[in-house]
Design a protein around this motif. Structure first.
Motif, short mmCIF file in Angstrom:
data_model
loop_
_atom_site.label_atom_id
_atom_site.label_comp_id
_atom_site.label_asym_id
_atom_site.label_seq_id
_atom_site.Cartn_x
_atom_site.Cartn_y
_atom_site.Cartn_z
N ASN A 4 0.81 -1.22 0.00
CA ASN A 4 0.00 0.00 0.00
C ASN A 4 0.85 1.27 0.00
O ASN A 4 0.35 2.37 0.27
N ALA A 5 2.12 1.13 -0.29
CA ALA A 5 3.02 2.28 -0.29
C ALA A 5 2.61 3.27 -1.39
O ALA A 5 2.05 2.88 -2.43
N LEU A 6 2.87 4.52 -1.16
CA LEU A 6 2.58 5.57 -2.15
C LEU A 6 3.34 5.29 -3.43
O LEU A 6 4.53 4.94 -3.41
N GLN A 7 2.64 5.43 -4.55
CA GLN A 7 3.24 5.13 -5.85
C GLN A 7 3.32 6.39 -6.72
O GLN A 7 2.61 7.38 -6.50
N TRP A 8 4.17 6.34 -7.70
CA TRP A 8 4.33 7.41 -8.70
C TRP A 8 3.25 7.18 -9.76
O TRP A 8 3.27 6.20 -10.50
N ASN A 9 2.28 8.07 -9.84
CA ASN A 9 1.11 7.86 -10.68
C ASN A 9 1.40 7.91 -12.17
O ASN A 9 2.41 8.47 -12.62
N ALA A 10 0.47 7.35 -12.94
CA ALA A 10 0.62 7.25 -14.39
C ALA A 10 0.19 8.53 -15.10
O ALA A 10 -0.62 9.30 -14.59
N LEU A 11 0.76 8.73 -16.27
CA LEU A 11 0.40 9.87 -17.12
C LEU A 11 0.58 9.43 -18.58
O LEU A 11 1.62 8.87 -18.93
N PRO A 12 -0.42 9.67 -19.46
CA PRO A 12 -0.30 9.24 -20.86
C PRO A 12 0.62 10.16 -21.66
O PRO A 12 0.18 11.09 -22.34
N LEU A 13 1.90 9.90 -21.60
CA LEU A 13 2.88 10.78 -22.24
C LEU A 13 2.66 10.93 -23.73
O LEU A 13 2.86 12.00 -24.30
N ARG A 14 2.25 9.86 -24.39
CA ARG A 14 2.13 9.91 -25.85
C ARG A 14 0.99 10.83 -26.30
O ARG A 14 0.91 11.20 -27.47
N GLN A 15 0.12 11.21 -25.37
CA GLN A 15 -0.95 12.13 -25.71
C GLN A 15 -0.50 13.59 -25.67
O GLN A 15 -1.26 14.48 -26.05
N MET A 16 0.72 13.83 -25.22
CA MET A 16 1.23 15.19 -25.11
C MET A 16 1.90 15.63 -26.41
O MET A 16 2.58 14.83 -27.06
N ASP A 17 1.74 16.91 -26.75
CA ASP A 17 2.56 17.43 -27.83
C ASP A 17 3.96 17.66 -27.28
O ASP A 17 4.20 17.58 -26.07
N SER A 18 4.91 17.91 -28.15
CA SER A 18 6.31 17.97 -27.76
C SER A 18 6.60 19.05 -26.73
O SER A 18 7.38 18.84 -25.80
N ALA A 19 5.99 20.23 -26.90
CA ALA A 19 6.25 21.33 -25.98
C ALA A 19 5.71 21.02 -24.59
O ALA A 19 6.36 21.32 -23.58
N GLN A 203 9.11 3.29 -12.78
CA GLN A 203 8.86 1.90 -12.39
C GLN A 203 9.75 1.49 -11.22
O GLN A 203 9.29 0.88 -10.24
N MET A 204 11.04 1.82 -11.33
CA MET A 204 11.97 1.41 -10.27
C MET A 204 11.67 2.11 -8.95
O MET A 204 11.86 1.53 -7.88
N GLN A 205 11.20 3.36 -9.04
CA GLN A 205 10.80 4.05 -7.81
C GLN A 205 9.61 3.34 -7.16
O GLN A 205 9.56 3.18 -5.93
N ASN A 206 8.66 2.93 -7.98
CA ASN A 206 7.50 2.22 -7.44
C ASN A 206 7.88 0.87 -6.84
O ASN A 206 7.35 0.46 -5.81
N VAL A 207 8.80 0.17 -7.47
CA VAL A 207 9.29 -1.10 -6.92
C VAL A 207 9.98 -0.86 -5.58
O VAL A 207 9.76 -1.58 -4.60
N ALA A 208 10.82 0.19 -5.55
CA ALA A 208 11.53 0.52 -4.30
C ALA A 208 10.55 0.84 -3.19
O ALA A 208 10.75 0.42 -2.04
N SER A 209 9.50 1.57 -3.50
CA SER A 209 8.51 1.93 -2.48
C SER A 209 7.80 0.70 -1.93
O SER A 209 7.54 0.60 -0.73
N ILE A 210 7.50 -0.25 -2.83
CA ILE A 210 6.80 -1.46 -2.41
C ILE A 210 7.68 -2.32 -1.51
O ILE A 210 7.23 -2.86 -0.51
N TYR A 211 8.97 -2.41 -1.84
CA TYR A 211 9.86 -3.29 -1.09
C TYR A 211 10.49 -2.61 0.12
O TYR A 211 10.85 -3.29 1.10
N GLU A 212 10.63 -1.30 0.09
CA GLU A 212 11.30 -0.60 1.18
C GLU A 212 10.36 0.26 2.01
O GLU A 212 10.73 0.74 3.08
N GLY A 213 9.16 0.51 1.51
CA GLY A 213 8.27 1.47 2.14
C GLY A 213 8.49 2.84 1.53
O GLY A 213 9.52 3.09 0.90
#
Length: 304
Positions: A4-19, A203-213
């Motif tokens: 239940n550790a805090l996670q880094w939320n998702a964002l649809p990057l491909r929907q963004m224009d370059s700027a 992804q790695m931040q979310n893994v770290a949060s799950i395993y380390e708190g």
């Protein structure tokens, strides 16, 4: 483990224009360099450093602020150059009605020279620049035309036009030189790279949060999630939000099965954006799973 550790939320990057993507990556990079992100930078250095470098590369390749400044300067110079061209031509036309026969003939010769090249403010930048240069060069080179300029007292008009046309040409030349070596697709390549490095860091931040708190990471995660939420709201206003992709980043997320949505590449300098690298969602994360393949080593997951 801390499921239940805090996670880094998702964002649809491909929907963004370059700027917009550049702005988002700038904010993430800024949050990552803050003092409260030190645990992330230390423990995830092998993922943070590549992201930071990829962001800097993308910022250098796609630099809209500089291009906008150049464009604004060009427009201003073009306007002043057009005004100088108009003033010169109007003076020549008016002098064709001079009561002095010699001056009328001189004005007609200059107008014939103008009609030979026909520079016009509605023409494409470089075409107008070249035609003005050819016209003024001929005036200076031909004794009869040069004498007509002196007789009619038009040297101030002609010199002003020459100087402003040259200033415009110099800025165009400098702008071209500044982009030498710029290869077609460079923005798309840099964008794909920073997206991939971002998703891997996330992804790695979310893994770290799950395993380390999440205790050490919580200040950074709260800050970066605020950016994610802000940009999700921007996309929602544009009708490109993370609907159907769990925008809040909570709940159960099955790696490799995210909704891809429509692939809308960035506009402007990014005509063809490569596919969004694989990005695991929140919840239970299994590195290496997913079906997206070719993610440059990024384990599969939802597109965020």
């Amino acid at each position: 483990m801390y499921p239940n550790a805090l996670q880094w939320n998702a964002l649809p990057l491909r929907q963004m224009d370059s700027a917009t993507l550049l702005s988002f990556m700038h904010n993430v990079d800024e949050k990552g360099q803050a003092d409260n992100a030190a645990p992330m930078r230390t423990k995830l250095a092998e993922f943070w450093t590549p992201f930071h470098q990829a962001y800097n590369t993308y910022d250098q390749v796609f630099n809209p602020a500089r291009r906008s400044l150049d464009t604004e300067d060009l427009e201003k110079l073009d306007t002043t150059r057009d005004n100088a061209l108009g003033a010169y031509h109007e003076a020549v036309l008016g002098l064709q009605r001079n009561p002095n026969e010699a001056k009328r003939q001189a004005a007609r010769q200059l107008n014939l020279n103008y009609d030979t090249y026909k520079p016009d403010r509605t023409q494409e930048y470089m075409k107008e620049t070249e035609l003005i240069q050819q016209m003024t060069t001929e005036i200076r080179a031909q004794q009869q035309l040069a004498a007509a300029i002196q007789l009619l007292g038009l040297d101030d008009y002609l010199t002003d036009l020459e100087q402003k046309n040259q200033a415009f040409a110099d800025l165009m030349k400098g702008r071209t030189a500044s982009t030498e070596g710029y290869q077609k697709g460079a923005v798309a390549e840099a964008r794909a790279n920073v997206e991939q490095k971002y998703q891997l860091l996330r992804q790695m931040q979310n893994v770290a949060s799950i395993y380390e708190g999440d205790t050490e990471y919580r200040p950074f995660l709260l800050a970066v999630n605020a950016e994610v939420e802000h940009f999700n709201q921007i996309l929602n206003r544009k009708g490109k939000g993370n609907s159907g992709d769990n925008p809040s980043g909570t709940g159960t997320d099955t790696p490799g099965t995210g909704d891809s949505g429509s692939d809308t590449p960035g506009t402007g300098d990014n005509p063809s954006t490569p596919s969004d690298p694989s990005d695991p969602g929140t919840g239970t994360i299994t590195p290496g799973s997913g079906d997206n393949g070719g993610g440059g080593g990024v384990p599969g997951g939802d597109e965020g």
